[in-house]
Design a protein around this motif. Structure first.
Motif, PDB file in Angstrom:
ATOM      1  N   PHE A  10      12.793  -0.695 -14.222  1.00  6.95           N
ATOM      2  CA  PHE A  10      13.907  -1.335 -13.525  1.00  6.95           C
ATOM      3  C   PHE A  10      13.423  -2.050 -12.258  1.00  6.95           C
ATOM      4  CE2 PHE A  10      17.392  -1.260 -10.439  1.00  6.95           C
ATOM      5  CZ  PHE A  10      18.363  -1.953 -11.147  1.00  6.95           C
ATOM      6  N   ASP A  11      12.625  -1.359 -11.445  1.00  6.34           N
ATOM      7  CA  ASP A  11      12.159  -1.956 -10.185  1.00  6.34           C
ATOM      8  C   ASP A  11      11.309  -3.198 -10.420  1.00  6.34           C
ATOM      9  OD1 ASP A  11      13.475   0.003  -8.733  1.00  6.34           O
ATOM     10  OD2 ASP A  11      11.698   1.287  -8.579  1.00  6.34           O
ATOM     11  N   LYS A  14      13.614  -6.040 -11.559  1.00 14.83           N
ATOM     12  CA  LYS A  14      14.434  -6.508 -10.433  1.00 14.83           C
ATOM     13  C   LYS A  14      13.613  -7.409  -9.506  1.00 14.83           C
ATOM     14  CE  LYS A  14      18.759  -5.378 -10.264  1.00 14.83           C
ATOM     15  NZ  LYS A  14      19.752  -6.447 -10.342  1.00 14.83           N
ATOM     16  N   ARG A  15      12.336  -7.089  -9.328  1.00 15.70           N
ATOM     17  CA  ARG A  15      11.472  -7.945  -8.493  1.00 15.70           C
ATOM     18  C   ARG A  15      11.318  -9.331  -9.124  1.00 15.70           C
ATOM     19  NH1 ARG A  15       8.490  -3.199  -7.586  1.00 15.70           N
ATOM     20  NH2 ARG A  15       6.915  -3.740  -9.121  1.00 15.70           N
ATOM     21  N   GLU A  17      13.455 -10.757 -11.182  1.00 18.69           N
ATOM     22  CA  GLU A  17      14.778 -11.381 -11.045  1.00 18.69           C
ATOM     23  C   GLU A  17      14.971 -11.960  -9.639  1.00 18.69           C
ATOM     24  OE1 GLU A  17      19.482 -10.052 -11.104  1.00 18.69           O
ATOM     25  OE2 GLU A  17      18.019  -8.745 -12.070  1.00 18.69           O
ATOM     26  N   SER A  18      14.557 -11.221  -8.624  1.00 23.98           N
ATOM     27  CA  SER A  18      14.761 -11.676  -7.242  1.00 23.98           C
ATOM     28  C   SER A  18      13.896 -12.887  -6.885  1.00 23.98           C
ATOM     29  CB  SER A  18      14.513 -10.537  -6.253  1.00 23.98           C
ATOM     30  OG  SER A  18      13.145 -10.187  -6.242  1.00 23.98           O
ATOM     31  N   THR A  27      19.236  -8.071 -15.004  1.00 23.38           N
ATOM     32  CA  THR A  27      18.554  -6.831 -15.360  1.00 23.38           C
ATOM     33  C   THR A  27      19.578  -5.829 -15.870  1.00 23.38           C
ATOM     34  OG1 THR A  27      16.908  -7.244 -13.651  1.00 23.38           O
ATOM     35  CG2 THR A  27      17.018  -5.016 -14.527  1.00 23.38           C
ATOM     36  N   ALA A  34      14.660  -0.437 -19.127  1.00 22.00           N
ATOM     37  CA  ALA A  34      15.306  -1.622 -18.560  1.00 22.00           C
ATOM     38  C   ALA A  34      14.908  -2.870 -19.340  1.00 22.00           C
ATOM     39  CB  ALA A  34      14.919  -1.772 -17.095  1.00 22.00           C
ATOM     40  N   LEU A  36      15.257  -7.316 -19.013  1.00 20.49           N
ATOM     41  CA  LEU A  36      15.598  -8.480 -18.204  1.00 20.49           C
ATOM     42  C   LEU A  36      15.901  -9.645 -19.133  1.00 20.49           C
ATOM     43  CD1 LEU A  36      15.920  -9.863 -15.451  1.00 20.49           C
ATOM     44  CD2 LEU A  36      13.446 -10.220 -15.430  1.00 20.49           C
ATOM     45  N   LYS A  63      26.280 -10.499 -13.200  1.00 20.01           N
ATOM     46  CA  LYS A  63      25.376  -9.457 -12.697  1.00 20.01           C
ATOM     47  C   LYS A  63      25.989  -8.061 -12.766  1.00 20.01           C
ATOM     48  CE  LYS A  63      22.139 -12.303 -10.961  1.00 20.01           C
ATOM     49  NZ  LYS A  63      20.735 -12.279 -11.206  1.00 20.01           N
ATOM     50  N   THR A 164      24.111  -3.648 -13.481  1.00 19.30           N
ATOM     51  CA  THR A 164      24.544  -3.339 -12.117  1.00 19.30           C
ATOM     52  C   THR A 164      23.671  -4.075 -11.130  1.00 19.30           C
ATOM     53  OG1 THR A 164      23.136  -1.399 -12.010  1.00 19.30           O
ATOM     54  CG2 THR A 164      25.395  -1.036 -12.704  1.00 19.30           C
ATOM     55  N   LYS A 165      24.249  -4.380  -9.986  1.00 21.51           N
ATOM     56  CA  LYS A 165      23.483  -5.051  -8.941  1.00 21.51           C
ATOM     57  C   LYS A 165      22.481  -4.098  -8.360  1.00 21.51           C
ATOM     58  CE  LYS A 165      27.028  -8.334  -7.729  1.00 21.51           C
ATOM     59  NZ  LYS A 165      27.800  -8.978  -6.749  1.00 21.51           N
TER      60      LYS A 165
END
Length: 165
Positions: A10-11, A14-15, A17-18, A27, A34, A36, A63, A164-165
Motif C-alpha cells: 500500500f505505501d 501510494k508513493r 500515486e502521489s 490505490t 494493494a 494501483l 479516490k 480510501t484516501k
C-alpha cells in the motif's frame, strides 16, 4: 483510453500515486494486498502492468469507494461474442443507486477481461446484486453466451477492494 494495473504494498503504491497528481491513479486494498489503477489516454509509469483497453465507460473513478473486479478469462474465438454481450448490457447498470463508475476492460496482454464497478460503498453493491436488474443481466448472460458456445478459457473470479484516501 487505457487502464493499467499493478500490485505492491500500500505505501509503495501510494508513493507512486502521489508522484502523478494530475493523472487518474487510484490505490485500492483488500485482504490480499494493494492494487494501483492508472486510467489514461497515454502510457504509464508502471514497469510491468496488466494492460487493458477501455471498451465501455460510465462515470469517473474516484479516490473513495468500493471496487469490484469481475475477472473473466475468454478464449480468443469468444471475444467478439463476449464484447457484444457486455456492451449491450451497459445501460442496465448505469442508473443503479450508489454506482460511481463502470469499466469494461479488454485485456491487451492476457485473455482475462475485467468488468470493473465502483460503488459508494459495499452496501450499494450488495443491494444491486439482489436487484431485478442484476438477475436479468445474469439470466441473459447465461443463456446468450453459455448455451451458444463455450467461450470461457477458465472459471471467472471476483476481486473486491476498498478505495480510501
Amino acid at each position: 483510453m487505457h487502464v493499467y494495473l499493478t500490485t505492491g504494498t500500500f505505501d509503495f503504491l501510494k508513493r507512486i500515486e502521489s508522484k502523478y497528481p494530475n493523472e487518474v491513479m487510484v490505490t485500492m486494498v483488500n485482504e490480499n494486498g494493494a492494487l494501483l489503477l492508472h486510467e489514461t489516454i497515454g502510457g504509464t509509469a508502471f514497469k510491468e502492468p496488466r494492460r487493458y483497453e477501455v471498451l465501455e465507460s460510465i462515470g469517473e473513478i474516484q479516490k473513495e469507494g468500493f471496487a469490484v473486479m469481475n475477472n473473466i478469462p475468454v478464449k480468443d474465438e469468444g471475444r467478439p461474442l463476449f464484447e457484444h454481450q457486455f456492451k449491450n448490457q451497459v445501460q442496465n447498470i448505469e442508473n443503479e443507486p450508489g454506482l460511481i463508475a463502470f469499466r469494461l476492460l479488454r485485456p491487451l496482454s492476457s485473455n482475462t477481461y475485467v468488468i470493473l464497478t465502483v460503488w459508494e460503498n459495499e452496501a450499494y453493491h450488495q443491494k444491486w446484486k439482489k436487484s431485478d436488474t442484476f438477475f436479468e443481466a445474469d439470466k441473459i448472460k447465461g443463456t446468450s453466451i453459455n448455451t451458444q458456445q463455450n467461450i470461457f478459457a477458465s472459471a471467472p473470479y471476483v476481486s473486491k477492494y476498498s478505495i480510501t484516501k
